[in-house]
Scaffold this motif. Structure first.
Motif, PDB file in Angstrom:
ATOM      1  N   SER A   3       0.827  -1.210   0.000  1.00 45.30           N
ATOM      2  CA  SER A   3       0.000   0.000   0.000  1.00 45.30           C
ATOM      3  C   SER A   3       0.860   1.258   0.000  1.00 45.30           C
ATOM      4  O   SER A   3       0.561   2.236  -0.687  1.00 45.30           O
ATOM      5  N   SER A   7       0.919   4.035  -2.907  1.00 45.93           N
ATOM      6  CA  SER A   7       0.629   5.426  -2.548  1.00 45.93           C
ATOM      7  C   SER A   7       1.739   6.362  -3.019  1.00 45.93           C
ATOM      8  O   SER A   7       1.472   7.431  -3.582  1.00 45.93           O
ATOM      9  N   SER A  10       1.707   6.673  -6.802  1.00 53.05           N
ATOM     10  CA  SER A  10       0.530   7.438  -7.239  1.00 53.05           C
ATOM     11  C   SER A  10       0.711   8.924  -6.985  1.00 53.05           C
ATOM     12  O   SER A  10       0.405   9.763  -7.853  1.00 53.05           O
ATOM     13  N   GLN A  50      -5.092   0.820  -6.794  1.00 51.51           N
ATOM     14  CA  GLN A  50      -5.778   1.533  -5.709  1.00 51.51           C
ATOM     15  C   GLN A  50      -7.178   0.966  -5.486  1.00 51.51           C
ATOM     16  O   GLN A  50      -7.611   0.780  -4.332  1.00 51.51           O
ATOM     17  N   TRP A  54      -7.826  -0.387  -1.840  1.00 55.18           N
ATOM     18  CA  TRP A  54      -8.626   0.480  -0.965  1.00 55.18           C
ATOM     19  C   TRP A  54     -10.010   0.743  -1.580  1.00 55.18           C
ATOM     20  O   TRP A  54     -10.340   1.873  -1.942  1.00 55.18           O
ATOM     21  N   GLY A  60      -8.068   6.545   0.457  1.00 53.42           N
ATOM     22  CA  GLY A  60      -7.723   5.791  -0.747  1.00 53.42           C
ATOM     23  C   GLY A  60      -8.566   6.216  -1.935  1.00 53.42           C
ATOM     24  O   GLY A  60      -8.066   6.365  -3.058  1.00 53.42           O
ATOM     25  N   ALA A  64      -7.521   7.867  -5.437  1.00 59.34           N
ATOM     26  CA  ALA A  64      -7.986   7.254  -6.683  1.00 59.34           C
ATOM     27  C   ALA A  64      -8.653   8.296  -7.578  1.00 59.34           C
ATOM     28  O   ALA A  64      -8.482   8.285  -8.805  1.00 59.34           O
ATOM     29  N   THR A  67      -5.969  10.406  -9.102  1.00 60.90           N
ATOM     30  CA  THR A  67      -5.297   9.621 -10.138  1.00 60.90           C
ATOM     31  C   THR A  67      -6.152   9.558 -11.399  1.00 60.90           C
ATOM     32  O   THR A  67      -5.642   9.713 -12.516  1.00 60.90           O
TER      33      THR A  67
END
Length: 371
Positions: A3, A7, A10, A50, A54, A60, A64, A67
């Motif tokens: 994770s 992260s 991202s 992601q 999450w 999360g 997302a 992103t």
């Protein structure tokens, strides 16, 4: 652990997506204009990870969403250079008059490349009317001297700093200038060329510096926008071509189009990524052809690998006076663009002056009777 890695990746991808929105010529900002396809793929993979890791976590989901928005931004930039978009330049059709055509081949040969036969095969394959070779030093000038009888009109400006230019033409070059608009020893060529029909066109050949460590792009941007403003004042149909060291979707290239009113034949046809020819995973369109609305398109094609870090690009255009009525009307510059362009040009010239790279004279050479 996974994770944390997802992260971090991202957040990095979101950061380098947002970074180019800053209107700065700093090299470490402008390099992120280039890899939009690559960033799109990485963002898509990050988003998938992601959503698996999450699916319901608020933080999360916020990441997302960021992103996903960045991914959509990249896709929006790339979309015009796909076949899903209508073409900006119309096809000429089979009945186009041969004496109104110009076949143009642009090739960045990579100065240290010593395999000239790759370029020779490309020239034989496309049989261009006009050949532009950039990154040409004296070695390349000697190797291409055999073509001077086939291309009796030429403008030869070899340099050892990777910015030399050689222009060969079987069409008559009425007059030509080698210019250093912004930076010393970074030349461009402006030439008047007579088509077989007798129509005169204006050709601009460019190769400004790229963004790289220690080299910002103020001077590059200034040169691009200076040429854009010059084309508007020309009494002739204009073609601008070369390795412009900027991608088609960048803010500066888009402003170049708005200021000049020139069309991009790639729009609606594909990316035609010319660089990096040696790395399939890191390619983007650096070599460009922009032209007046009075040209229609017969061919647009990438050449094969020639030992350089660029693929050659070939275009065949047809001059047709009434073509502008058929073409898409490009977005035009407004007062804000004009102010920004003036500021960019001023900053580029100041940067060259501060670096003691300001040319002594803009016109380096005048070729009144090439060949």
């Amino acid at each position: 652990m996974l994770s944390a890695i997802v992260s971090a990746i991202s957040l990095f991808l979101v950061g380098v997506t947002l970074l180019p929105l800053i209107k700065s010529g700093r090299w470490w900002i402008r390099i992120w204009d280039f890899p939009r396809q690559q960033l799109s793929l990485l963002l898509a993979l990050a988003l998938a990870a992601q959503l698996v890791l999450w699916p319901d976590e608020p933080l999360g989901m916020a990441l997302a969403l960021a992103t996903a928005l960045c991914l959509l931004w990249h896709l929006r930039c790339i979309f015009p250079y796909t076949r899903l978009r209508r073409t900006q330049v119309k096809a000429a059709g089979r009945g186009s008059p041969p004496d109104q055509r110009i076949r143009l081949l642009i090739s960045n040969v990579y100065q240290d490349n010593k395999h000239a036969h790759g370029l020779f095969r490309t020239i034989a394959s496309f049989d261009p009317d006009v050949l532009l070779v950039v990154e040409a030093d004296e070695w390349w000038n000697r190797r291409l001297s055999a073509y001077r009888h086939r291309y009796p009109h030429h403008v030869l400006h070899p340099l050892s700093n990777t910015y030399g230019m050689l222009l060969f033409s079987r069409l008559e070059i009425i007059e030509a200038e080698v210019l250093e608009r912004v930076t010393q020893d970074i030349p461009s060529i402006r030439a008047l060329i007579r088509l077989r029909s007798g129509k005169i066109i204006e050709l601009h050949c460019m190769h400004p510096e790229p963004p790289q460590v220690g080299a910002d792009v103020d001077e590059r941007n200034a040169e691009l926008l200076m040429v854009a403003k010059e084309t508007v004042q020309s009494q002739y149909p204009v073609i601008v071509c070369g390795d412009m060291n900027d991608v088609a979707w960048s803010h500066t290239t888009k402003m170049f189009q708005r200021l000049s009113g020139l069309l991009d034949p790639r729009i609606g046809r594909g990316l035609f990524s010319t660089f990096d020819a040696r790395r399939w995973y890191a390619r983007w369109p650096l070599d460009h052809v922009f032209h007046d609305k009075r040209f229609l398109l017969n061919q647009l094609q990438l050449g094969s690998y020639i030992g350089s870090d660029h693929f050659p690009i070939f275009v065949e255009l047809v001059y047709q006076p009434d073509a502008q009525e058929l073409q898409e009307e490009p977005e035009r510059a407004d007062a804000s663009d004009q102010r920004e362009a003036a500021k960019t040009i001023r900053e580029g010239k100041n940067a060259a002056r501060e670096a003691e790279r300001e040319p002594a004279d803009e016109v380096v050479a005048v070729v009144s009777q090439p060949g």
